[in-house]
Design an enzyme around this catalytic site. Structure first.
Site, mmCIF file in Angstrom:
data_model
loop_
_atom_site.group_PDB
_atom_site.id
_atom_site.type_symbol
_atom_site.label_atom_id
_atom_site.label_comp_id
_atom_site.label_asym_id
_atom_site.label_seq_id
_atom_site.Cartn_x
_atom_site.Cartn_y
_atom_site.Cartn_z
ATOM 1 C CG ASP A 1 19.784 9.116 13.245
ATOM 2 O OD1 ASP A 1 19.101 9.471 14.265
ATOM 3 O OD2 ASP A 1 20.212 7.761 12.731
ATOM 4 C CG ASP B 1 16.678 3.974 17.554
ATOM 5 O OD1 ASP B 1 15.971 4.375 16.760
ATOM 6 O OD2 ASP B 1 17.976 4.277 17.786
HETATM 7 C C1 DGJ Z 1 19.659 5.719 15.597
HETATM 8 C C2 DGJ Z 1 19.172 6.922 16.182
HETATM 9 O O1 DGJ Z 1 18.499 7.606 15.531
HETATM 10 C C3 DGJ Z 1 20.365 7.845 16.886
HETATM 11 O O2 DGJ Z 1 19.875 8.739 17.534
HETATM 12 C C4 DGJ Z 1 20.851 6.841 18.084
HETATM 13 O O3 DGJ Z 1 20.070 6.577 18.914
HETATM 14 C C5 DGJ Z 1 21.179 5.623 17.196
HETATM 15 N N1 DGJ Z 1 20.304 4.831 16.409
HETATM 16 C C6 DGJ Z 1 22.001 4.560 18.425
HETATM 17 O O4 DGJ Z 1 22.248 3.420 17.672
#
Ligand code: DGJ
Length: 713
Positions: free
Chosen positions: A516, A452
């Site tokens: 997300d 991430d």
């Molecule tokens: C952002 C990501 O896109 C989510 O899927 C998740 O992993 C969160 N971060 C976790 O902090």
């Protein structure tokens, strides 16, 4: 030095380059295949395309060089810009001449390496241009400082001519949880630029800038598209000059002082990928997917269906809860369990912990083994979340190494999700991360890493210079080193969803987290546009909760699962809260996906155009066109009742197919199958009829989805 015309052909595209009378290379054509032209015909074509001498203009024909320069009289944006420290040269704008061309054949197709020198300005430039058999035009420019003192690079751009049919431009924008929103406009005499200055492509990154004929769509129209394969700052633009040329431009966006070449040093620009299609954006998609597939690092034998814990449990990582989740996941047919954010030291919320990449023994007194063992025993493999390039001020790492926090020398950048960026070029930082990640992967049975990156780089500097370029290269080195040490581990590129999606990161990772938002309504749209570059098997898509966490919108399991069906499928909700009937329904979709994915991994993704924007039509056609799957979803209330026929693009016109409706019947909103088209037993028609006249669906409700299966008989 001059060279004979170079004509590259592939995937219905031609690229024709000449050496002009002044001895510099120029594009004569990038567009529809010109056929196999003998020398005479080639000379005739070049003569046809020779620019006219204007009144009250330059006295001689002026071809635009492949790197448009000031000396040739180009009035648009120049390809190369920079300056010398101490202003030791009178020539501020390079215009390389004395070009040498070397052509090459490789598995990737034909390419030509062009090397030009500007002795006066002290620039040596190598441009490699290739065309693959699938029609992907790829270029890379390398600049070498052959002058006596430091050369400060300002810009190194790829500039490509497009056909006169190109009158409209299409690019994408967006924000967190709402990526890839298309915007279109008419091309005027102007420069229209989409720039990304976030230190990562960003949620608003255009991904692709496309120009095309009036109203070009997915199924029709001519189009020319360009993408920068780079995970940092970059720009794409279209420019039309009063000289009548329209060009697409692309390259890394450099800040003043970011790249300074000492004598003898080189800068290698990112690869720029471009595609022409005479059959709408579906042609661009086919070309780009062929490239991404050919460059994926070790494609996994099977792309496993994922259960991701993020929207299921967030930071609640009690082992019993997660083990229970894993056990139910396995029963539903899920094959991989991914433990998201929250497993490392001090990470009880997103306020703290980033940087301390050791398992939190308060939460995991026996390490991750009890969970990993349970996951393995349930027949699944195990994946884990990391965010290596970030640090929370509330972490042991930040307390120990405040000097590793990336900033510009003023105050620290404003916090974003309570975090800062780690300067990967700070001595020791890279090695620290490598060791943490290497240990994590060596000591635990981990098959998959979700990587991430949850904030922009703000005012980044290292050693008194802007740092984005170096940070991106260090990120690539970190991935490369880990991949080499742990070759079997699959990696996903995530950046708060889809803020780091590009063709370079996808030469080092196997999948992207497109957004997300797992609200299906958002997903139908944004997956379509992300698919301009990313093949379906590399695009992660999950079935979320009935009420989407990022939008509050409600939807049925059918609508959510159909949105993920053609992509890299997963589930991201608390499945232990599902009733038996809901679990059964989800399991039916998972089983259906296992059939679909046989077609997906080499299949061709197509998008259907429909006069009603309420309809979303996406298809996957097997390589030999013997089988296809289509998901047809309503994004809104259709204008017509029943909706106007839906074309199923991409089928072989002269073959006969049986179409059947494979939507798990009990999942329909009306609770029965009577409205499904075609009825049980299916219907037989030619590919020409299905792709031309189309099919007449019955369903008319908003937020419904149907799955059609098409097979040759
Ligand atoms: C952002 C990501 O896109 C989510 O899927 C998740 O992993 C969160 N971060 C976790 O902090």
């Amino acid at each position: 030095m001059s060279f004979d015309p170079i004509h590259l052909r592939g995937g219905g595209t031609s690229l024709l380059l000449i050496s002009t009378p002044e001895g510099f290379p120029a594009y004569v054509h990038w567009g529809a295949d010109l056929g196999a032209l003998e020398a005479d015909a080639l000379a005739g074509y070049i003569a046809l395309r020779e620019p006219a001498v204007p009144t009250y203009g330059y006295d001689k024909t002026q071809w635009v060089p492949i790197l448009p320069d000031a000396l040739s009289g180009y009035s648009g944006r120049l390809a190369l810009e920079g300056e010398r420290a101490g202003n030791s040269h009178a020539v501020p704008r390079p215009a390389p001449r004395q070009w040498r061309a070397t052509t090459r054949e490789s598995a990737e197709g034909s390419s030509v390496e062009l090397l030009g020198v500007d002795d006066v300005a002290g620039w040596q430039v190598t441009v490699t241009i290739g065309l693959t058999e699938h029609g992907v035009l790829h270029t890379r420019t390398v600049v070498r400082n052959v002058g006596p003192d430091a050369l400060h690079l300002a810009a190194v751009r790829t500039v490509l001519p497009v056909g006169t049919a190109a009158v409209e431009a299409l690019d994408l924008t967006g924000r967190w949880a709402h990526e890839r929103v298309p915007q279109r406009h008419r091309i005027n005499q102007a420069l229209y630029e989409r720039a990304s200055r976030r230190g990562r492509p960003g949620h608003d990154s255009s991904l692709m800038l496309t120009v095309g004929s009036a109203s070009f769509g997915f199924e029709s129209g001519e189009c020319w598209a360009v993408h920068v394969a780079w995970s940092g700052n970059h720009s794409t633009y279209v420019e039309q000059t009063p000289g009548g040329e329209t060009h697409l431009g692309a390259g890394e966006l450099l800040e003043p002082g970011e790249v300074v070449l000492e004598p003898g040093q080189e800068y290698t620009g990112p690869r720029v990928l471009a595609a022409y299609s005479g059959q709408g954006l579906n042609g661009v998609i086919a070309a780009m997917h062929s490239w991404l597939r050919a460059h994926e690092p070790t494609p996994p034998a099977a792309r496993r269906i994922v259960l991701n814990t993020w929207e299921a449990t967030y930071f609640d990582q009690r082992t019993e809860r997660l083990v229970a989740l894993a056990q139910r996941a396995a029963k539903l047919g899920i094959e991989r369990f991914v433990l998201d954010d929250g497993w490392f030291r001090g990470r009880r919320s997103d306020n703290a912990g980033l940087g301390d990449w050791q398992i939190d023994t308060d939460v995991w007194p026996d390490g991750l083994s009890p969970l990993i063992t349970a996951v393995r025993e349930a027949g699944m493999d195990f994946g884990i979340w990391v965010e290596p390039e970030m640090v929370n001020p509330d972490s042991d790492l930040a307390r120990r190494h405040p000097d590793w926090i990336l900033g510009g020398g003023h105050d620290l950048p404003p916090l974003w999700r309570h975090q800062q960026v780690l300067n990967l070029q700070a001595p020791g930082a890279f090695e620290y991360l490598l060791e943490c990640l290497d240990t994590l992967l060596a000591e635990n049975d981990i098959s998959f890493v979700k990587w991430d990156h949850n904030r922009d780089l703000t005012d980044p500097a290292h050693a008194g210079k802007p740092a984005t370029h170096g940070q991106v290269l260090a990120f690539y080195r970190l991935l490369d080193e880990l991949r080499q040490r742990h070759p079997g581990v699959e990696i996903e590129s995530c950046a708060s969803g889809g803020a780091r999606i590009d063709a370079e990161v996808l030469t080092r990772t196997n999948r992207v987290w497109a957004s997300d938002s797992i609200d299906p309504l958002e997903r139908y749209r944004l997956q379509t546009w992300t698919s301009l570059v990313v093949p379906p098997e590399m695009l992660g898509s999950h079935v979320g909760s009935a009420i989407a966490h990022t939008s509050g919108r409600s939807s049925t399991i059918a609508y959510r699962a159909a949105a993920a069906l053609l992509f890299h499928f997963g589930v991201e909700c608390d499945i232990n809260k599902l009733s038996e009937a809901e679990a059964e329904e989800l399991a039916a979709w998972i089983a259906l996906h296992k059939q679909v994915r046989k077609t997906r991994d080499r299949g061709r993704l197509v998008v259907g155009d429909h006069p009603d924007p309420a309809l979303s039509i996406t298809g996957l056609i097997s390589e030999d066109q013997s089988e296809a799957w289509y998901v047809i979803a309503t994004l809104d209330t259709p204008h017509a009742q029943p909706p106007r026929p839906v074309r199923l693009p991409g089928l072989a016109p002269d073959r006969s197919y049986r179409v059947s409706n494979r939507t798990p019947a009990h999942t329909q909103p009306r609770g029965d199958a009577t409205h499904l088209w075609p009825p049980a037993g299916g219907l037989v028609a030619t590919g020409r009829a299905l792709s031309g006249a189309g099919v007449q669906l019955r369903a008319t409700m908003p937020q419904c989805a149907e799955v059609l299966h098409v097979e040759t008989i």
